[in-house]
Design a protein around this motif. Structure first.
Motif, PDB file in Angstrom:
ATOM      1  N   THR A 194      48.963 -15.834 -22.247  1.00 10.42           N
ATOM      2  CA  THR A 194      47.822 -16.537 -21.664  1.00 10.42           C
ATOM      3  C   THR A 194      46.801 -16.775 -22.766  1.00 10.42           C
ATOM      4  OG1 THR A 194      48.143 -15.512 -19.505  1.00 10.42           O
ATOM      5  CG2 THR A 194      45.981 -16.470 -19.948  1.00 10.42           C
ATOM      6  N   VAL A 195      46.456 -18.022 -22.961  1.00 11.36           N
ATOM      7  CA  VAL A 195      45.448 -18.373 -23.968  1.00 11.36           C
ATOM      8  C   VAL A 195      44.144 -18.651 -23.239  1.00 11.36           C
ATOM      9  CG1 VAL A 195      44.802 -19.929 -25.828  1.00 11.36           C
ATOM     10  CG2 VAL A 195      47.205 -19.313 -25.489  1.00 11.36           C
ATOM     11  N   ASN A 196      43.148 -17.875 -23.542  1.00 13.53           N
ATOM     12  CA  ASN A 196      41.837 -18.035 -22.916  1.00 13.53           C
ATOM     13  C   ASN A 196      40.851 -18.691 -23.870  1.00 13.53           C
ATOM     14  OD1 ASN A 196      42.531 -16.798 -20.476  1.00 13.53           O
ATOM     15  ND2 ASN A 196      42.090 -14.753 -21.283  1.00 13.53           N
ATOM     16  N   GLN A 197      39.837 -19.327 -23.254  1.00 12.42           N
ATOM     17  CA  GLN A 197      38.705 -19.795 -24.046  1.00 12.42           C
ATOM     18  C   GLN A 197      37.779 -18.611 -24.234  1.00 12.42           C
ATOM     19  OE1 GLN A 197      37.607 -22.790 -25.711  1.00 12.42           O
ATOM     20  NE2 GLN A 197      36.316 -21.111 -26.419  1.00 12.42           N
ATOM     21  N   GLY A 198      37.663 -18.105 -25.430  1.00 15.93           N
ATOM     22  CA  GLY A 198      36.825 -16.943 -25.694  1.00 15.93           C
ATOM     23  C   GLY A 198      35.349 -17.287 -25.714  1.00 15.93           C
ATOM     24  N   ALA A 199      34.541 -16.269 -25.479  1.00 13.76           N
ATOM     25  CA  ALA A 199      33.090 -16.445 -25.552  1.00 13.76           C
ATOM     26  C   ALA A 199      32.678 -16.716 -27.000  1.00 13.76           C
ATOM     27  CB  ALA A 199      32.380 -15.208 -25.028  1.00 13.76           C
ATOM     28  N   GLN A 200      31.719 -17.628 -27.144  1.00 13.89           N
ATOM     29  CA  GLN A 200      31.216 -17.954 -28.482  1.00 13.89           C
ATOM     30  C   GLN A 200      29.808 -17.427 -28.705  1.00 13.89           C
ATOM     31  OE1 GLN A 200      31.668 -22.199 -28.844  1.00 13.89           O
ATOM     32  NE2 GLN A 200      33.902 -22.096 -28.894  1.00 13.89           N
ATOM     33  N   SER A 201      29.103 -17.158 -27.614  1.00 13.94           N
ATOM     34  CA  SER A 201      27.773 -16.567 -27.740  1.00 13.94           C
ATOM     35  C   SER A 201      27.426 -15.822 -26.460  1.00 13.94           C
ATOM     36  CB  SER A 201      26.704 -17.636 -28.024  1.00 13.94           C
ATOM     37  OG  SER A 201      26.500 -18.463 -26.886  1.00 13.94           O
ATOM     38  N   LEU A 202      26.600 -14.777 -26.618  1.00 15.91           N
ATOM     39  CA  LEU A 202      26.096 -13.989 -25.494  1.00 15.91           C
ATOM     40  C   LEU A 202      24.616 -13.766 -25.712  1.00 15.91           C
ATOM     41  CD1 LEU A 202      26.349 -12.183 -22.992  1.00 15.91           C
ATOM     42  CD2 LEU A 202      27.054 -10.322 -24.513  1.00 15.91           C
TER      43      LEU A 202
END
Length: 481
Positions: A194-202
């Motif tokens: 499963t390829v997810n769109q990872g978080a880029q900022s928090l």
């Protein structure tokens, strides 16, 4: 001629020898080496080059050098155990002629299974390594070839390193490199990736907050981009004695002090964002000082108001004061000192500055500067040698009873001004709005009857609470001729 004939004889002899050598019988096997897996078979075919015209052999025998490695039957070789040996084909004729041929046999342990993690999650742009395991470990072919079902979602290199390309699902397959025969397929195993769109900022809506002990506030995080597949966070407090935080980011104050609340992404990106939390002891109540919420102040004078803050250990005890009618009374926002501006009533409010919204309210009555007003002036008549002159006064204060009064009666006679002094004490006290009479007696002999320009001045007042007001001579409260 004789010399040439000798050479021809030599040449013929050589040709005869060559023909005899080429004509020798021999057994030829179709394979010089047989490589098979344990448990598998391979067929050897023996062909007789019958140069000696031996004809059909009486007997053909197949044998193997090490029967723990391989067996052979009618040329069919079966692998028994890993190792090297040889297979021999021997043909025998009736005349005792025997011919044989040998082939090397290499038996190896085959791959029985390829194992791999069944599931893997990776973020777009990130990599993750897969490891395929060959069973048994002693199998000769212990390498695999990697492949992806959709390279637009994820790719995989020769080492099993998967790279996320776009959000989605894909199959990554590890296939054994062991050679197979015919329609057989090599051992293989598949991993669902499963390829997810990872978080880029928090980020956090607030970098710091202040909450009261025992109160709660929910923190508001933002995970970007909006297409992030997994927006779940873990929350931690640097000091749970000061504040705790729930799995949803709800912060609860436990004790006064400061701590840091941190959120971290759970999608493997390891992004963090923190909020500095200050926990205070909030104000739980404000009470007017002395327990009296209704107070009076003389117009033009000042009165200091105060409040009692609860609890005693409140972190911020500051209050701000305000008036709902500054035409009647103003108040210093910081000190609570009220100044009467005009006769009337207004509300003075003290509000806690710690955000608790607690208040205390005073009703402030601004009294007139001169608390009495002359109502009537009378000459009562002659009584012997005396002449009574009296004034009836009204107490115009709304909140205070008058206990003791001092007056001056001034009048003009023969171009001069004279003063008569009078005082009044009332054990019953003059309540707000009540009337009393104060008089002067002429014991000089009708003297007042010849005077003009009567003026009554209030000199001092003592109230029922023991306080005094003192007035200068210009506090005229009544006049007549």
């Amino acid at each position: 001629m004789r010399k040439a004939a000798g050479w021809l004889l030599v040449l013929w002899a050589a040709l005869c020898l060559a023909c005899c050598a080429a004509a020798e019988s021999a057994i030829v096997l179709d394979m010089e080496q047989v490589t098979i897996a344990k448990g598998k078979t391979a067929k050897l075919t023996a062909t007789l080059n019958d140069g000696d015209n031996l004809g059909k052999p009486q007997k053909t025998v197949w044998s193997v050098g090490d029967k723990t490695i391989a067996s052979v039957s009618a040329g069919t070789v079966t692998g028994k155990g890993a190792g090297m040996t040889e297979v021999t084909c021997t043909m025998t004729w009736k005349d005792g002629t025997t011919l044989s041929a040998k082939a090397a046999v290499d038996v190896y342990l085959p791959v029985t299974k390829v194992t791999l993690d069944s599931r893997l999650t990776v973020n777009v742009g990130d990599t993750a390594a897969l490891t395929a395991e060959i069973k048994p470990a002693e199998a000769r072919y212990n390498t695999v070839t990697w492949s992806t079902s959709d390279p637009s979602i994820a790719t995989v290199d020769e080492n099993g390193v998967v790279t996320g390309v776009a959000a989605g699902k894909v199959k990554i397959t590890a296939t054994s490199d062991e050679p197979v025969q015919g329609k057989a397929k090599p051992k293989a195993v598949t991993c669902s990736v499963t390829v997810n769109q990872g978080a880029q900022s928090l980020t956090m809506e607030d970098s710091q907050i202040t909450i009261a002990k025992g109160k709660s506030q929910k923190l508001v995080p933002t995970v970007s981009p909006d297409t992030t597949s997994n927006k779940k966070l873990t929350w931690t407090s640097s000091n749970t004695k000061v504040a705790t935080v729930s799995a949803s980011g709800q912060v609860t104050g436990k004790g006064t002090g400061s701590c840091t609340i941190t959120a971290e992404t759970t999608d493997g990106t390891g992004l963090k964002a923190s909020v500095n939390v200050t926990v205070i002891q909030a104000v739980t109540g404000l009470k007017v000082s002395g327990g009296k919420s209704k107070v009076a102040v003389t117009n033009g004078e000042t009165l200091a108001l105060g409040v009692t803050v609860s609890p005693a250990d409140a972190t911020n005890k500051e209050v701000m004061w305000s008036s709902d009618n500054i035409a009647v009374a103003t108040v210093d926002h910081a000190t609570g000192v009220v100044t009467g501006q005009s006769v009337g009533t207004c509300k003075i409010t003290a509000r806690a500055m710690d955000g608790s919204k607690k208040t205390a309210v005073y009703t402030v009555i601004v009294e007139p500067e001169i608390p009495l007003d002359a109502v009537t002036f009378t000459r009562s008549g002659y009584f012997g040698m005396y002449y009574e002159f009296a004034v009836t006064f009204k107490n115009v204060t709304k909140t205070r009873a008058v206990k003791y009064l001092e007056f001056d009666l001034k009048y003009d006679y023969s171009g001069k001004t004279y003063t008569l002094y009078s005082c009044y004490s009332d054990s019953d006290r003059i309540g707000a709005g009540s009337k009393k009479k104060v008089g002067w007696w002429d014991n000089i002999g009708y003297k007042l009857s010849y005077c003009t320009n009567f003026r009554v001045y209030l000199k001092s007042v003592q109230y029922a609470d023991g306080t005094w007001d003192f007035f200068s001579d210009n506090n005229l409260i009544g006049w007549f001729n």
